[in-house]
Design a protein around this motif. Sequence first.
Motif, PDB file in Angstrom:
ATOM      1  N   GLU A  35     -44.857 -20.817  11.031  1.00 40.84           N
ATOM      2  CA  GLU A  35     -45.115 -22.118  11.646  1.00 40.84           C
ATOM      3  C   GLU A  35     -44.572 -22.044  13.064  1.00 40.84           C
ATOM      4  O   GLU A  35     -43.385 -21.767  13.269  1.00 40.84           O
ATOM      5  CB  GLU A  35     -44.415 -23.227  10.868  1.00 40.84           C
ATOM      6  CG  GLU A  35     -44.612 -24.594  11.468  1.00 40.84           C
ATOM      7  CD  GLU A  35     -43.883 -25.690  10.689  1.00 40.84           C
ATOM      8  OE1 GLU A  35     -44.186 -26.855  10.929  1.00 40.84           O
ATOM      9  OE2 GLU A  35     -43.011 -25.370   9.856  1.00 40.84           O
ATOM     10  N   VAL A  36     -45.440 -22.242  14.041  1.00 38.14           N
ATOM     11  CA  VAL A  36     -45.057 -22.169  15.446  1.00 38.14           C
ATOM     12  C   VAL A  36     -45.334 -23.527  16.088  1.00 38.14           C
ATOM     13  O   VAL A  36     -46.475 -24.005  16.071  1.00 38.14           O
ATOM     14  CB  VAL A  36     -45.852 -21.079  16.195  1.00 38.14           C
ATOM     15  CG1 VAL A  36     -45.450 -21.038  17.667  1.00 38.14           C
ATOM     16  CG2 VAL A  36     -45.645 -19.718  15.547  1.00 38.14           C
ATOM     17  N   CYS A  37     -44.297 -24.152  16.608  1.00 41.64           N
ATOM     18  CA  CYS A  37     -44.446 -25.392  17.372  1.00 41.64           C
ATOM     19  C   CYS A  37     -44.134 -25.038  18.817  1.00 41.64           C
ATOM     20  O   CYS A  37     -43.062 -24.516  19.121  1.00 41.64           O
ATOM     21  CB  CYS A  37     -43.497 -26.465  16.865  1.00 41.64           C
ATOM     22  SG  CYS A  37     -43.879 -27.014  15.196  1.00 41.64           S
ATOM     23  N   ILE A  58     -49.086 -24.293  15.127  1.00 43.89           N
ATOM     24  CA  ILE A  58     -49.940 -23.248  14.573  1.00 43.89           C
ATOM     25  C   ILE A  58     -49.285 -22.724  13.295  1.00 43.89           C
ATOM     26  O   ILE A  58     -48.094 -22.422  13.289  1.00 43.89           O
ATOM     27  CB  ILE A  58     -50.124 -22.093  15.584  1.00 43.89           C
ATOM     28  CG1 ILE A  58     -50.622 -22.635  16.930  1.00 43.89           C
ATOM     29  CG2 ILE A  58     -51.082 -21.050  15.028  1.00 43.89           C
ATOM     30  CD1 ILE A  58     -50.549 -21.646  18.067  1.00 43.89           C
ATOM     31  N   MET A  59     -50.084 -22.632  12.231  1.00 43.92           N
ATOM     32  CA  MET A  59     -49.575 -22.129  10.952  1.00 43.92           C
ATOM     33  C   MET A  59     -50.528 -21.080  10.395  1.00 43.92           C
ATOM     34  O   MET A  59     -51.723 -21.093  10.686  1.00 43.92           O
ATOM     35  CB  MET A  59     -49.432 -23.268   9.940  1.00 43.92           C
ATOM     36  CG  MET A  59     -48.373 -24.280  10.287  1.00 43.92           C
ATOM     37  SD  MET A  59     -48.203 -25.554   9.005  1.00 43.92           S
ATOM     38  CE  MET A  59     -47.452 -24.587   7.693  1.00 43.92           C
ATOM     39  N   VAL A 116     -40.673 -22.957  18.887  1.00 47.60           N
ATOM     40  CA  VAL A 116     -39.810 -22.771  17.721  1.00 47.60           C
ATOM     41  C   VAL A 116     -40.672 -22.091  16.671  1.00 47.60           C
ATOM     42  O   VAL A 116     -41.761 -22.571  16.342  1.00 47.60           O
ATOM     43  CB  VAL A 116     -39.268 -24.113  17.199  1.00 47.60           C
ATOM     44  CG1 VAL A 116     -38.519 -23.916  15.881  1.00 47.60           C
ATOM     45  CG2 VAL A 116     -38.376 -24.773  18.236  1.00 47.60           C
ATOM     46  N   VAL A 117     -40.203 -20.941  16.179  1.00 50.99           N
ATOM     47  CA  VAL A 117     -40.958 -20.169  15.191  1.00 50.99           C
ATOM     48  C   VAL A 117     -40.177 -20.175  13.883  1.00 50.99           C
ATOM     49  O   VAL A 117     -39.023 -19.742  13.845  1.00 50.99           O
ATOM     50  CB  VAL A 117     -41.173 -18.710  15.663  1.00 50.99           C
ATOM     51  CG1 VAL A 117     -41.920 -17.910  14.613  1.00 50.99           C
ATOM     52  CG2 VAL A 117     -41.905 -18.693  17.003  1.00 50.99           C
ATOM     53  N   LYS A 118     -40.817 -20.680  12.829  1.00 53.13           N
ATOM     54  CA  LYS A 118     -40.217 -20.644  11.496  1.00 53.13           C
ATOM     55  C   LYS A 118     -40.984 -19.633  10.662  1.00 53.13           C
ATOM     56  O   LYS A 118     -42.209 -19.622  10.665  1.00 53.13           O
ATOM     57  CB  LYS A 118     -40.284 -22.013  10.827  1.00 53.13           C
ATOM     58  CG  LYS A 118     -39.409 -23.060  11.479  1.00 53.13           C
ATOM     59  CD  LYS A 118     -39.483 -24.359  10.707  1.00 53.13           C
ATOM     60  CE  LYS A 118     -38.638 -25.422  11.348  1.00 53.13           C
ATOM     61  NZ  LYS A 118     -38.729 -26.693  10.592  1.00 53.13           N
ATOM     62  N   LEU A 119     -40.240 -18.791   9.962  1.00 52.68           N
ATOM     63  CA  LEU A 119     -40.837 -17.783   9.086  1.00 52.68           C
ATOM     64  C   LEU A 119     -40.294 -17.961   7.676  1.00 52.68           C
ATOM     65  O   LEU A 119     -39.076 -18.036   7.484  1.00 52.68           O
ATOM     66  CB  LEU A 119     -40.519 -16.373   9.581  1.00 52.68           C
ATOM     67  CG  LEU A 119     -41.095 -15.983  10.930  1.00 52.68           C
ATOM     68  CD1 LEU A 119     -40.486 -14.678  11.406  1.00 52.68           C
ATOM     69  CD2 LEU A 119     -42.602 -15.869  10.842  1.00 52.68           C
ATOM     70  N   TYR A 120     -41.188 -18.005   6.712  1.00 57.21           N
ATOM     71  CA  TYR A 120     -40.827 -18.074   5.304  1.00 57.21           C
ATOM     72  C   TYR A 120     -41.254 -16.737   4.708  1.00 57.21           C
ATOM     73  O   TYR A 120     -42.443 -16.496   4.515  1.00 57.21           O
ATOM     74  CB  TYR A 120     -41.530 -19.252   4.627  1.00 57.21           C
ATOM     75  CG  TYR A 120     -41.284 -20.562   5.350  1.00 57.21           C
ATOM     76  CD1 TYR A 120     -40.168 -21.330   5.046  1.00 57.21           C
ATOM     77  CD2 TYR A 120     -42.137 -21.008   6.360  1.00 57.21           C
ATOM     78  CE1 TYR A 120     -39.923 -22.524   5.697  1.00 57.21           C
ATOM     79  CE2 TYR A 120     -41.901 -22.203   7.025  1.00 57.21           C
ATOM     80  CZ  TYR A 120     -40.786 -22.963   6.692  1.00 57.21           C
ATOM     81  OH  TYR A 120     -40.547 -24.132   7.356  1.00 57.21           O
TER      82      TYR A 120
END
Length: 128
Positions: A35-37, A58-59, A116-120
């Motif tokens: 998930e990139v905001c 963007i996901m 901000v990049v979230k990685l799961y």
Amino acid sequence: LYGETTGSDITLYTQGDDVKQEQIYLPSNSISIYEVCITGLCTGGSSGIVGDYKTNRIMGSLLVENSGGITKTESLDTDLGNSGTTGNISLDVSTSNIFSVQCSASANVSVNWSAVVKLYINQTKVEI
């Protein structure tokens, strides 16, 4: 991630680290949801209007093979709002476990970009 464009394309880098720059290293043998905001704010330039902006979310997913090859699936790219001219956003992958956020600039427009990049991440010991 942070960067500034002034008429040229850039790859955003980890804030405060201009050595490793764009390296978001993903583990081999894994599947991830990203998930990139990202926001872009015009700060001037001969063709830029201070206060123009772009915001996106963007996901998608990233399958990383044992070799480091990445299959990227982008399932959602939402324009959360924009005004005027800033540039374009893209996500890129390499064959060496690297995922990056890139911004292309509009000519003669200065833009501050922040993401901000979230990685799961789900990783296995089995080779994919």
